[in-house]
Each structure stands twice: as structure tokens, then as C-alpha cells.
Enzyme design. Structure first.
Site, short mmCIF file in Angstrom:
data_model
loop_
_atom_site.label_atom_id
_atom_site.label_comp_id
_atom_site.label_asym_id
_atom_site.label_seq_id
_atom_site.Cartn_x
_atom_site.Cartn_y
_atom_site.Cartn_z
N CYS A 73 -90.23 -1.02 -37.57
CA CYS A 73 -89.48 -1.86 -38.54
C CYS A 73 -89.30 -3.25 -37.71
O CYS A 73 -88.49 -3.05 -36.68
CB CYS A 73 -88.14 -1.23 -38.90
SG CYS A 73 -87.44 -2.48 -39.83
N CYS A 197 -90.18 -8.75 -44.60
CA CYS A 197 -90.66 -7.40 -43.79
C CYS A 197 -91.18 -7.99 -42.68
O CYS A 197 -92.23 -8.63 -42.56
CB CYS A 197 -91.94 -6.67 -44.58
SG CYS A 197 -92.45 -4.97 -43.89
N1 LIG Z 1 -91.17 0.25 -44.87
C1 LIG Z 1 -92.14 0.24 -43.53
C2 LIG Z 1 -91.14 0.30 -42.21
C3 LIG Z 1 -90.31 -1.06 -42.37
C4 LIG Z 1 -90.94 -2.48 -42.18
C5 LIG Z 1 -89.98 -3.46 -42.23
N2 LIG Z 1 -88.63 -3.45 -42.85
C6 LIG Z 1 -90.22 -4.42 -41.26
O1 LIG Z 1 -89.18 -5.23 -41.10
O2 LIG Z 1 -91.06 -4.32 -40.42
C7 LIG Z 1 -92.84 1.38 -43.54
O3 LIG Z 1 -92.46 2.39 -44.06
O4 LIG Z 1 -93.75 1.23 -42.94
#
Ligand SMILES: N[C@H](CCC[C@H](N)C(=O)O)C(=O)O
Length: 257
Positions: A73, A197
Site C-alpha cells: 500500500c 490509491c
Molecule cells: N487494495 C490494494 C492495496 C492497497 C493499495 C492502496 N491503498 C495504495 O495506496 O497503494 C490491493 O489489495 O492490492
């Protein structure tokens, strides 16, 4: 059991942060993670992050999506750096460990600059693009992204058989200038649109910058502004990928769980 926590947000992607250097949090108790992230019955967050000691790094971050699944993340890592500085574990520079490997980061005021892992390349997928930036990202370019049906279209791609069984995150990108995009994201593991994200905007920046011949991209998301700079390598991949943006402590609290 009473649990102390802090709440952080990085461009609207929000996280329950726990100083778990005493390793008292059972990381196999996914029901507990889900409850803490639940926006009606718990604290409410897109994800939960444990900060733990590690013999070879300043700290280790263990990230859980709201459904308890784990991945890398980017926004969470930026918040983990800010939290670790608040705890006095680090000063402005750090070398820490995440699920996708080691990362460097630099804290500059409320901005965190995070070195992402190298990216092997950009793949074609379903007429769009796919990039793995520590977590998997489908990239679709659209017009009028602010009016786009992100939840419905994102969920459909996330659960498409071509991505089974792990699934993918889905980013919808609108070019604004040669070095600027607007990105909206449906996130795997949150199973909803998030306000930003980090690994997603990184993936979008790599694809867009390759198309516009720019290696520093400004990104606007529903939750705020980020930037990504990178260097293409000689084999179609990318290195020296920096994700830059704010990380803020919103509140702290205790919860009986
Ligand atoms: N939901 C993503 C992980 C968190 C990604 C996001 N919150 C970031 O800031 O990179 C996954 O399961 O691949």
C-alpha cells in the site's frame, strides 16, 4: 482488550495505525481487522497497518485491506513513515520493510517521498493496460473521469475471470496535461472506490508518462494531490520510482475489542 490506535490519512486513503512493536496484535485475526476497519461498527478505514520492529530495517509495516487481505500500500507506506517518525523510531530518512520488499523514504514536513519497488513493465490487458507496482493495477483511460461509473465498472474488471483468483485494483485515468492526470480507483480488498490509491497513481503515472514522454507526473485524486517521478530502464521497465504526497495524523483513540 483495550487497543490504542492512531488514525492517519494520505490524500483521503485512510488507515488505522497500530504501534505493534510488542507484537501483541494477532495478525491472523482477520475478523478483528475487519471489525476495526468497519465504518459502522468499528473505527472505519480503508486499511490497517501494524508497525513492528525488524532486525535489518528501521521498522516493518504489515498492511491489511479492510477485508483482511494483504498487499503493498503506497499511501499506507507514506503514513507508516510519518507515524514511525511521530513514534520516534526514525527521523527524516528511513529504510523499512513492506510485503513487497525494502523501501527507502524521506519525510519533508507533511510530505513523504517513498521509493517504490522497480516495475518490470507495462502489459496490455482487456484493451487497456496492467502494471504491478507492488500491488496489481488495471489502467483504463477515459474521458470525463469525474462522471465515470467507477464502482460498477471497477467492480466488473476487478472480478473479471482474467484476473482470477487474486483480482486486481482498477484505475480510471483522464489526461489533463502532458504531465498531469486525474485518477479514480476501485480498490481490491476495500471493494469500493477509495479517495486515492498510491500504488494505483504510480501505475497510472508510468503508463501516461510513457505515452507523453514525461518522467514526472502530477496526479489529482478525489482526496488530494500526489506526484510520481521515475526513470525508464533499458528493458522496458522502470526504476527510481518516487511517490510523493502528504500524510496526516487525524486523531488517536482507544477501542475495546
Ligand atoms: N487494495 C490494494 C492495496 C492497497 C493499495 C492502496 N491503498 C495504495 O495506496 O497503494 C490491493 O489489495 O492490492
Amino acid at each position: 482488550m483495550e487497543l490504542s490506535f492512531y488514525k492517519y490519512q494520505g490524500t483521503g486513503n485512510d488507515f488505522v495505525m497500530i504501534d505493534d512493536r510488542e507484537e501483541r496484535f494477532d495478525q491472523n485475526d482477520l475478523a478483528k481487522v475487519q471489525k476495526l476497519c468497519d465504518r459502522k461498527f468499528g473505527i472505519g478505514a480503508d486499511g490497517l497497518i501494524l508497525i513492528r520492529n525488524h532486525a535489518d530495517y528501521d521498522f516493518e509495516m504489515i498492511y491489511f485491506n479492510a477485508d483482511g487481505s494483504q498487499s503493498m500500500c503506497g499511501n499506507g507506506a507514506r503514513c507508516a513513515v510519518a507515524f514511525s517518525s511521530f513514534l520516534g523510531i526514525i527521523k527524516e530518512q528511513t529504510h523499512f520493510l513492506a510485503i513487497d520488499g525494502p523501501h527507502e523514504a524521506v519525510l519533508k514536513g507533511d510530505q513523504v517521498e517513498l521509493l517504490m519497488g522497480n516495475v518490470k513493465g507495462i502489459e496490455e490487458s482487456m484493451g487497456d493496460y496492467f502494471v504491478h507496482t507492488g500491488s496489481p493495477h488495471h489502467i483504463r483511460f477515459v474521458e470525463h473521469v469525474r462522471d465515470y461509473p467507477v464502482f460498477d465498472q471497477g467492480k466488473s474488471i476487478r472480478y473479471d475471470p482474467c484476473y482470477a483468483p487474486a483480482g486486481t485494483n482498477v484505475n480510471f485515468v483522464e489526461g489533463i496535461k502532458d504531465d498531469e492526470v486525474f485518477v479514480r480507483t476501485y480498490e481490491r480488498g476495500v471493494e469500493n472506490e477509495t479517495f486515492s490509491c498510491g500504488t494505483g497513481v504510480t501505475a497510472a503515472a508510468l503508463v501516461y508518462g510513457t505515452q507523453t514522454n514525461q518522467n514526472e507526473i502530477k496526479i489529482t485524486t478525489l482526496g488530494g494531490k500526489l506526484s510520481v517521478r521515475f526513470r525508464p530502464n533499458s528493458s522496458g521497465g522502470f526504476q527510481d520510482i518516487w511517490l510523493i504526497g502528504p500524510a496526516e495524523q487525524v486523531f488517536k483513540g482507544k477501542i475495546n475489542i
